[in-house]
Scaffold this motif. Structure first.
Motif, PDB file in Angstrom:
ATOM      1  N   ALA A 161       0.843  -1.203   0.000  1.00 30.55           N
ATOM      2  CA  ALA A 161       0.000   0.000   0.000  1.00 30.55           C
ATOM      3  C   ALA A 161       0.876   1.251   0.000  1.00 30.55           C
ATOM      4  O   ALA A 161       0.589   2.230  -0.713  1.00 30.55           O
ATOM      5  N   ALA A 162       1.969   1.222   0.801  1.00 29.48           N
ATOM      6  CA  ALA A 162       2.882   2.372   0.832  1.00 29.48           C
ATOM      7  C   ALA A 162       3.516   2.579  -0.543  1.00 29.48           C
ATOM      8  O   ALA A 162       3.702   3.723  -0.994  1.00 29.48           O
ATOM      9  N   ILE A 163       3.850   1.481  -1.226  1.00 28.93           N
ATOM     10  CA  ILE A 163       4.436   1.575  -2.577  1.00 28.93           C
ATOM     11  C   ILE A 163       3.426   2.220  -3.527  1.00 28.93           C
ATOM     12  O   ILE A 163       3.778   3.093  -4.330  1.00 28.93           O
ATOM     13  N   CYS A 164       2.163   1.802  -3.448  1.00 30.40           N
ATOM     14  CA  CYS A 164       1.125   2.374  -4.319  1.00 30.40           C
ATOM     15  C   CYS A 164       1.001   3.879  -4.085  1.00 30.40           C
ATOM     16  O   CYS A 164       0.869   4.660  -5.036  1.00 30.40           O
ATOM     17  N   LEU A 165       1.037   4.298  -2.809  1.00 32.95           N
ATOM     18  CA  LEU A 165       0.967   5.729  -2.517  1.00 32.95           C
ATOM     19  C   LEU A 165       2.190   6.446  -3.090  1.00 32.95           C
ATOM     20  O   LEU A 165       2.080   7.552  -3.626  1.00 32.95           O
ATOM     21  N   GLY A 166       3.371   5.799  -2.982  1.00 30.33           N
ATOM     22  CA  GLY A 166       4.577   6.391  -3.548  1.00 30.33           C
ATOM     23  C   GLY A 166       4.459   6.569  -5.058  1.00 30.33           C
ATOM     24  O   GLY A 166       4.853   7.599  -5.609  1.00 30.33           O
ATOM     25  N   LEU A 167       3.881   5.564  -5.723  1.00 31.32           N
ATOM     26  CA  LEU A 167       3.691   5.658  -7.176  1.00 31.32           C
ATOM     27  C   LEU A 167       2.685   6.761  -7.514  1.00 31.32           C
ATOM     28  O   LEU A 167       2.861   7.509  -8.481  1.00 31.32           O
ATOM     29  N   ALA A 168       1.624   6.882  -6.679  1.00 28.80           N
ATOM     30  CA  ALA A 168       0.635   7.952  -6.902  1.00 28.80           C
ATOM     31  C   ALA A 168       1.311   9.314  -6.802  1.00 28.80           C
ATOM     32  O   ALA A 168       1.027  10.232  -7.588  1.00 28.80           O
ATOM     33  N   PHE A 169       2.241   9.436  -5.846  1.00 27.94           N
ATOM     34  CA  PHE A 169       2.992  10.685  -5.693  1.00 27.94           C
ATOM     35  C   PHE A 169       3.746  11.008  -6.985  1.00 27.94           C
ATOM     36  O   PHE A 169       3.703  12.133  -7.495  1.00 27.94           O
ATOM     37  N   ILE A 170       4.442   9.990  -7.528  1.00 26.62           N
ATOM     38  CA  ILE A 170       5.241  10.199  -8.742  1.00 26.62           C
ATOM     39  C   ILE A 170       4.328  10.581  -9.918  1.00 26.62           C
ATOM     40  O   ILE A 170       4.648  11.481 -10.705  1.00 26.62           O
ATOM     41  N   VAL A 171       3.167   9.927 -10.039  1.00 25.70           N
ATOM     42  CA  VAL A 171       2.248  10.232 -11.137  1.00 25.70           C
ATOM     43  C   VAL A 171       1.751  11.676 -11.026  1.00 25.70           C
ATOM     44  O   VAL A 171       1.743  12.432 -12.005  1.00 25.70           O
ATOM     45  N   LEU A 172       1.351  12.086  -9.794  1.00 25.71           N
ATOM     46  CA  LEU A 172       0.879  13.461  -9.606  1.00 25.71           C
ATOM     47  C   LEU A 172       1.987  14.464  -9.924  1.00 25.71           C
ATOM     48  O   LEU A 172       1.736  15.528 -10.495  1.00 25.71           O
ATOM     49  N   LYS A 173       3.222  14.116  -9.537  1.00 23.48           N
ATOM     50  CA  LYS A 173       4.356  15.002  -9.825  1.00 23.48           C
ATOM     51  C   LYS A 173       4.512  15.143 -11.339  1.00 23.48           C
ATOM     52  O   LYS A 173       4.780  16.231 -11.842  1.00 23.48           O
ATOM     53  N   GLY A 174       4.335  14.039 -12.060  1.00 26.40           N
ATOM     54  CA  GLY A 174       4.437  14.084 -13.519  1.00 26.40           C
ATOM     55  C   GLY A 174       3.361  14.976 -14.121  1.00 26.40           C
ATOM     56  O   GLY A 174       3.634  15.762 -15.040  1.00 26.40           O
ATOM     57  N   ILE A 216      13.936   5.263  -5.675  1.00 26.55           N
ATOM     58  CA  ILE A 216      14.831   4.325  -4.977  1.00 26.55           C
ATOM     59  C   ILE A 216      14.105   3.726  -3.774  1.00 26.55           C
ATOM     60  O   ILE A 216      14.169   2.505  -3.533  1.00 26.55           O
ATOM     61  N   GLY A 217      13.385   4.565  -3.028  1.00 26.25           N
ATOM     62  CA  GLY A 217      12.656   4.089  -1.849  1.00 26.25           C
ATOM     63  C   GLY A 217      11.588   3.077  -2.218  1.00 26.25           C
ATOM     64  O   GLY A 217      11.408   2.067  -1.528  1.00 26.25           O
ATOM     65  N   ILE A 218      10.876   3.334  -3.320  1.00 26.31           N
ATOM     66  CA  ILE A 218       9.836   2.398  -3.777  1.00 26.31           C
ATOM     67  C   ILE A 218      10.473   1.041  -4.101  1.00 26.31           C
ATOM     68  O   ILE A 218       9.954  -0.012  -3.728  1.00 26.31           O
ATOM     69  N   GLY A 219      11.650   1.085  -4.762  1.00 28.81           N
ATOM     70  CA  GLY A 219      12.357  -0.161  -5.075  1.00 28.81           C
ATOM     71  C   GLY A 219      12.745  -0.916  -3.811  1.00 28.81           C
ATOM     72  O   GLY A 219      12.559  -2.132  -3.715  1.00 28.81           O
ATOM     73  N   LEU A 220      13.267  -0.187  -2.816  1.00 34.68           N
ATOM     74  CA  LEU A 220      13.658  -0.823  -1.546  1.00 34.68           C
ATOM     75  C   LEU A 220      12.459  -1.479  -0.874  1.00 34.68           C
ATOM     76  O   LEU A 220      12.526  -2.620  -0.419  1.00 34.68           O
ATOM     77  N   LEU A 221      11.346  -0.725  -0.817  1.00 26.44           N
ATOM     78  CA  LEU A 221      10.151  -1.260  -0.152  1.00 26.44           C
ATOM     79  C   LEU A 221       9.628  -2.486  -0.901  1.00 26.44           C
ATOM     80  O   LEU A 221       9.149  -3.442  -0.278  1.00 26.44           O
ATOM     81  N   ALA A 222       9.742  -2.470  -2.234  1.00 25.47           N
ATOM     82  CA  ALA A 222       9.255  -3.610  -3.024  1.00 25.47           C
ATOM     83  C   ALA A 222      10.070  -4.860  -2.716  1.00 25.47           C
ATOM     84  O   ALA A 222       9.512  -5.947  -2.518  1.00 25.47           O
ATOM     85  N   VAL A 223      11.422  -4.703  -2.648  1.00 24.58           N
ATOM     86  CA  VAL A 223      12.270  -5.854  -2.318  1.00 24.58           C
ATOM     87  C   VAL A 223      11.913  -6.394  -0.943  1.00 24.58           C
ATOM     88  O   VAL A 223      11.770  -7.610  -0.733  1.00 24.58           O
ATOM     89  N   LEU A 224      11.714  -5.469   0.045  1.00 20.34           N
ATOM     90  CA  LEU A 224      11.418  -5.913   1.411  1.00 20.34           C
ATOM     91  C   LEU A 224      10.043  -6.546   1.523  1.00 20.34           C
ATOM     92  O   LEU A 224       9.857  -7.492   2.294  1.00 20.34           O
ATOM     93  N   ALA A 225       9.083  -6.026   0.729  1.00 19.76           N
ATOM     94  CA  ALA A 225       7.748  -6.636   0.755  1.00 19.76           C
ATOM     95  C   ALA A 225       7.836  -8.085   0.293  1.00 19.76           C
ATOM     96  O   ALA A 225       7.225  -8.982   0.881  1.00 19.76           O
ATOM     97  N   LEU A 226       8.655  -8.327  -0.747  1.00 23.78           N
ATOM     98  CA  LEU A 226       8.821  -9.698  -1.248  1.00 23.78           C
ATOM     99  C   LEU A 226       9.531 -10.575  -0.215  1.00 23.78           C
ATOM    100  O   LEU A 226       9.134 -11.712   0.028  1.00 23.78           O
ATOM    101  N   LEU A 227      10.608 -10.036   0.408  1.00 25.75           N
ATOM    102  CA  LEU A 227      11.343 -10.807   1.410  1.00 25.75           C
ATOM    103  C   LEU A 227      10.455 -11.135   2.605  1.00 25.75           C
ATOM    104  O   LEU A 227      10.494 -12.248   3.135  1.00 25.75           O
ATOM    105  N   CYS A 228       9.661 -10.141   3.044  1.00 22.82           N
ATOM    106  CA  CYS A 228       8.814 -10.351   4.226  1.00 22.82           C
ATOM    107  C   CYS A 228       7.727 -11.379   3.956  1.00 22.82           C
ATOM    108  O   CYS A 228       7.254 -12.053   4.866  1.00 22.82           O
ATOM    109  N   ARG A 229       7.295 -11.476   2.711  1.00 23.38           N
ATOM    110  CA  ARG A 229       6.256 -12.461   2.370  1.00 23.38           C
ATOM    111  C   ARG A 229       6.772 -13.884   2.498  1.00 23.38           C
ATOM    112  O   ARG A 229       5.996 -14.796   2.762  1.00 23.38           O
ATOM    113  N   GLY A 230       8.116 -14.053   2.301  1.00 19.50           N
ATOM    114  CA  GLY A 230       8.712 -15.380   2.394  1.00 19.50           C
ATOM    115  C   GLY A 230       8.826 -15.814   3.844  1.00 19.50           C
ATOM    116  O   GLY A 230       7.829 -15.999   4.523  1.00 19.50           O
TER     117      GLY A 230
END
Lengths: 214, 91
Positions: free
Chosen positions: A101-114, A161-175
């Motif tokens: 969810a935090a990643i989605c909000l981060g992406l929304a931020f980037i889209v609005l910035k665009g 970069i932060g979105i990428g970090l959170l994505a990697v950790l979301a995958l690791l935490c799921r394992g």
């Protein structure tokens, strides 16, 4: 929670390793503070020299998008802090969900910035590419927008970069989450909150000046 | 029992941050002259302090961690103070 492999020889214990990681993250954040500090210094110098131009520049930014993006980032930080707080083997799905969810909000931020960048391009407010602001204040407004684009672009790069970090950790935490993952999530969370703090100040310096005058 | 819900301080900090955001945007439209910038930066510093203390968990950290976290602010202070002194005092 499984903790494998054992801690590296330079650490006495798991908590020693994790505390060292946290201090290291704060040292890295200190270097980031100074990276943005140089930008802040240039902002204050030129705002002091061109107060009217900076007020006019601030009025030409999109306060609605800026405010929405601030609320989005604050909320995403809250979700990440929540994920850190509940991190455990039993809650790994919820932790991964909160990070997603935090990643989605981060992406929304980037889209609005665009969308905002596009609007400024349409209004001919992009120095070096298409800047057509005329009048007595043109120099000050141009300096404001140079700061605006450099500061927000560097901030957006940190977001990506932060979105990428959170994505990697979301995958690791799921394992199978271990204490190593908790330490890594904690470091990534510190970085994400720092990027949030940078935006809090960019918002105050970019979107708020000049609103009370016409 | 495993904790799933966010703790009260976390929720309070989040709502407080959104409240401060609404306050700072509202205050930006109130004509206060030079005080507008002071209000905007003061609210910004308050928001940053909330994020640092609660989201970044500095309120639970020992002196060593606070020292490391404060180092960045210390050098930023020197950068802004010495960097701006000439510009702000020149007539």
């Amino acid at each position: 929670m499984p903790d494998s492999p054992a801690v590296a020889p330079q650490f006495a214990s798991v908590s020693h390793r994790d505390e060292t990681a946290e201090l290291g993250m704060w040292v890295f954040i200190a270097t980031e503070v100074l990276l943005f500090g140089g930008l802040l210094l240039s902002y204050f110098v030129y705002r002091h020299a061109y107060p009217q131009g900076f007020a006019t520049g601030g009025r030409h930014t999109e306060i609605v998008i800026g405010t929405a993006n601030t609320a989005i980032l604050l909320t995403s930080s809250f979700l990440v802090a929540w994920a850190v707080e509940i991190f455990a083997a039993e809650t790994r799905r919820l932790t991964a969900g909160l990070l997603a969810a935090a990643i989605c909000l981060g992406l929304a931020f980037i889209v609005l910035k665009g969308i905002e960048y596009h609007g400024e391009y349409e209004e001919h407010l992009v120095p070096g590419i298409d800047f057509r602001f005329t009048g007595d204040l043109a120099n000050g407004v141009q300096l404001f927008f140079i700061f605006y684009f450099i500061a927000t672009a560097i901030h957006a790069l940190h977001m990506i970069i932060g979105i990428g970090l959170l994505a990697v950790l979301a995958l690791l935490c799921r394992g199978a989450p271990s204490t190593r993952h908790r330490a890594a999530l904690h470091s990534a969370a510190l970085y994400w909150h720092f990027v949030d703090i940078v935006w809090i100040f960019l918002f105050a310096l970019i979107y708020l000046p000049g609103r009370s005058t016409s | 029992m495993t904790q799933r819900r966010p703790s009260l301080p976390l929720v309070a900090a989040w709502l407080g941050l959104l409240g401060l955001l609404a306050l700072t945007v509202t205050m930006a439209y109130v004509p206060l002259g030079a005080a507008n910038a002071v209000v905007a930066l003061s609210i910004g510093i308050t928001k940053a302090a909330l994020v640092a203390a609660i989201f970044m968990e500095l309120r639970h950290r020992d002196a060593l961690a606070l020292l490391f976290a404060g180092a960045g602010l210390f050098w930023l202070g020197i950068l802004l103070w010495l960097g701006l002194m000439d510009f702000l005092t020149r007539t």
